[in-house]
Design an enzyme around this catalytic site. Structure first.
Site, PDB file in Angstrom:
ATOM      1  N   GLY A 223       5.562   4.761  -3.948  1.00 54.97           N
ATOM      2  CA  GLY A 223       7.207   4.194  -4.096  1.00 54.97           C
ATOM      3  C   GLY A 223       7.186   3.506  -5.546  1.00 54.97           C
ATOM      4  O   GLY A 223       7.437   4.860  -6.455  1.00 54.97           O
ATOM      5  N   SER A 224       8.843   3.035  -5.145  1.00 51.36           N
ATOM      6  CA  SER A 224       9.747   2.671  -6.236  1.00 51.36           C
ATOM      7  C   SER A 224       8.812   1.776  -7.408  1.00 51.36           C
ATOM      8  O   SER A 224       7.495   0.930  -6.817  1.00 51.36           O
ATOM      9  CB  SER A 224      11.062   2.573  -5.755  1.00 51.36           C
ATOM     10  N   GLY A 227       9.554  -1.748  -6.074  1.00 50.54           N
ATOM     11  CA  GLY A 227       8.397  -2.646  -4.591  1.00 50.54           C
ATOM     12  C   GLY A 227       6.848  -2.046  -5.189  1.00 50.54           C
ATOM     13  O   GLY A 227       6.293  -3.169  -4.798  1.00 50.54           O
ATOM     14  N   GLY A 228       6.652  -1.223  -5.563  1.00 46.45           N
ATOM     15  CA  GLY A 228       5.583  -1.060  -6.194  1.00 46.45           C
ATOM     16  C   GLY A 228       4.716  -2.597  -6.918  1.00 46.45           C
ATOM     17  O   GLY A 228       3.291  -2.999  -7.029  1.00 46.45           O
ATOM     18  N   GLU A 247       1.403   4.520  -7.375  1.00 45.81           N
ATOM     19  CA  GLU A 247       2.501   5.126  -7.374  1.00 45.81           C
ATOM     20  C   GLU A 247       3.888   5.192  -7.900  1.00 45.81           C
ATOM     21  O   GLU A 247       4.539   4.828  -6.572  1.00 45.81           O
ATOM     22  CB  GLU A 247       1.554   5.865  -7.118  1.00 45.81           C
ATOM     23  N   CYS A 284       7.922  12.947  -6.927  1.00 46.52           N
ATOM     24  CA  CYS A 284       7.488  12.218  -7.881  1.00 46.52           C
ATOM     25  C   CYS A 284       7.271  13.154  -8.809  1.00 46.52           C
ATOM     26  O   CYS A 284       6.905  12.440  -9.852  1.00 46.52           O
ATOM     27  CB  CYS A 284       6.324  11.497  -7.618  1.00 46.52           C
TER      28      CYS A 284
END
Length: 502
Positions: A223-224, A227-228, A247, A284
């Protein structure tokens, strides 16, 4: 893979609601207890049995395609051919991991028998292998509703390692998530897997509770960056920190040498335009930076190609809004100019191409090289080889880096050396979109591409994230795990006294 978040309900909750309803603390507690109980069972199961469970899951998903694909089309806005291929990738991955663990090499069983004449002095009997970590929390991605979602790579590799999975689904495709979870859970149960080997939960509160719960032994996220990183900090800040495999973000730079431009400018422009606009730029591995010699014709050729690419809807309104904000931020920088497209992407964004110089990137790289998740890319013009190398050194960690060069380019060896330090996958020629599921694949890289530079989230090596080593000293044969016994009842590869035997 980008923008992961909350999630759909436990597999036992059968519902057709499109809105997500948070999993309650009581439900989560029950599911975690089940996962802990399942972990104890999985540790004693031979790889062949786990492989059968994975194949059963793959068969069930293939059989449910007529039900799953329409849901995915409705909730993701992705075209049916793309979704069909993605489901095929998902079930192929499950079967490849099954084949990998069936061979048993992933356990890395090593036996050093007692040796009174050992060069460091008498050594004891030592035997080492990898064992499952335990229950794993996985966050699904929005832009791959099959391959990086409920039954995607993180779930598949954790199950292959012998770890139960509690998956936090994504709100972008809740009905698909529930339907996929039901098919996978039923297949695992039918193949003999214990209750608790897989569960689906939903909601941000449930996700935060999950990563901080002592029963969870690792986390995996696609994800972002924001957020990660928040989840990574929670995982690291626990009284007992756990590994978190996130990731997060990558701009996937591509570097064109002067010799390559002279040899094939049209080909390079066409390849870059196709790769950066593929899937509305929602990969990505989208190449978001293109380094070219100053005065290059390639930017103009790319712009021409992009004019023929129509705007298309993005996965959801949240991603479209995030893309618009990131694009406007980049375009507003005083050293950036727009070559093609619009800074106001609208509802169905068309590709946008921008330009700056390598000198500006070297002077202040962060704002110019931040990921823009969508169909936009920044051309960076460099004056000479020295400036090209300086710009490459200024970059953060990347999932990929591409070199469009010629074999006799003098700058290429030095450029490859720099890129090897900064990227998980270095490409020659081609383009980074498309991540093949193979034994040799590496999908990872230095931060902020990932939070765990030594691991991959694609390919058979992804299993290793959810295993840890244990050595046993002087244990009687009957008390040793099966892979470390001299009799080798599971028939796994064993390295015995330095030699590899079976």
């Amino acid at each position: 893979m980008r923008e992961a978040g909350p999630a759909p309900a436990p597999p036992r909750q059968r519902t057709r609601r499109t809105a997500m309803t948070d999993t309650t603390p009581e439900q989560l507690d029950r599911l975690l207890d089940d996962a802990v109980a399942a972990a104890a069972v999985l540790r004693s199961r031979p790889p062949a049995e786990l492989a059968a469970w994975l194949r059963a899951g793959a068969d069930a998903l293939d059989a449910a395609a007529d039900r799953l694909l329409p849901l995915a089309r409705e909730e993701s806005r992705l075209p049916l051919p793309r979704l069909t291929g993605e489901l095929t990738r998902t079930t192929f991955q499950l079967r490849l991991l099954a084949e990998e663990i069936e061979a048993g090499a992933h356990l890395r069983a090593v036996i050093d028998h007692a040796d009174a004449a050992w060069g460091m002095g008498a050594r004891p009997d030592l035997r080492r292998m990898l064992v499952p970590l335990g229950p794993v929390a996985v966050w699904a991605a929005s832009n791959f509703p099959f391959a990086f979602s409920v039954a995607g790579g993180d779930t598949a590799s954790a199950l292959a390692a012998g770890c139960p999975v509690v998956l936090v689904g994504h709100p972008g495709h809740p009905r698909l998530s529930r339907a996929t979870a039901e098919a996978l859970a039923a297949a695992l149960e039918g193949a003999g897997a214990p209750t608790g080997v897989f569960a689906l939960v939903e909601g941000q509160d449930a996700g935060r509770a999950l990563i901080t719960d002592a029963r969870i032994t690792a986390g995996a996220f696609t994800g972002s960056l924001r957020g990660g990183r928040a989840l990574f900090d929670l995982a690291s800040g626990r009284p007992t920190p756990i590994p978190f495999y996130g990731e997060l973000g990558s701009t996937n730079p591509a570097f064109v040498t002067a010799a390559a431009e002279d040899a094939r400018a049209e080909e390079i422009a066409a390849g870059f335009a196709g790769s950066m606009s593929l899937g509305v730029g929602q990969f990505c591995t989208k190449p978001g930076l293109l380094f070219v010699p100053a005065g290059s014709a390639i930017p103009g050729l790319v712009a021409e190609r992009l004019r023929d690419v129509a705007g298309a809807p993005m996965l959801n309104d949240r991603i479209r809004a995030g893309y618009g904000e990131a694009l406007r931020t980049l375009a507003s920088h005083e050293v950036v100019e727009v070559l093609e497209g619009s800074v106001d992407p609208g509802a169905d964004p068309a590709p946008t191409l921008l330009r700056t110089s390598a000198a500006e990137v070297v002077a202040d790289p962060r704002p110019l090289t931040a990921e823009v998740f969508g169909p936009a890319a920044l051309v960076v013009e460099y004056a000479d080889d020295a400036e090209l190398l300086a710009a490459a050194r200024a970059l953060d960690g990347q999932l990929t880096a591409t070199v469009q060069g010629e074999p006799d380019d003098r700058v290429v060896p030095a450029l490859l050396e720099v890129l090897t330090e900064r990227a998980g996958r270095v490409l020659w020629g081609g383009w980074p979109t498309g991540v093949s599921v193979t034994r040799a694949q590496q999908h990872g890289g230095p931060y902020p591409a990932t939070t765990a530079v030594a691991t991959t989230s694609v390919g058979t090596a992804a299993i290793e994230r959810f295993l840890r080593p244990v050595a046993y000293q002087d244990l009687p044969e009957a008390l040793l795990p099966e892979p470390l016994r001299d009799a080798n009842p599971w028939s796994v590869p064993q390295r015995i006294d330095g030699a590899v035997l079976r």
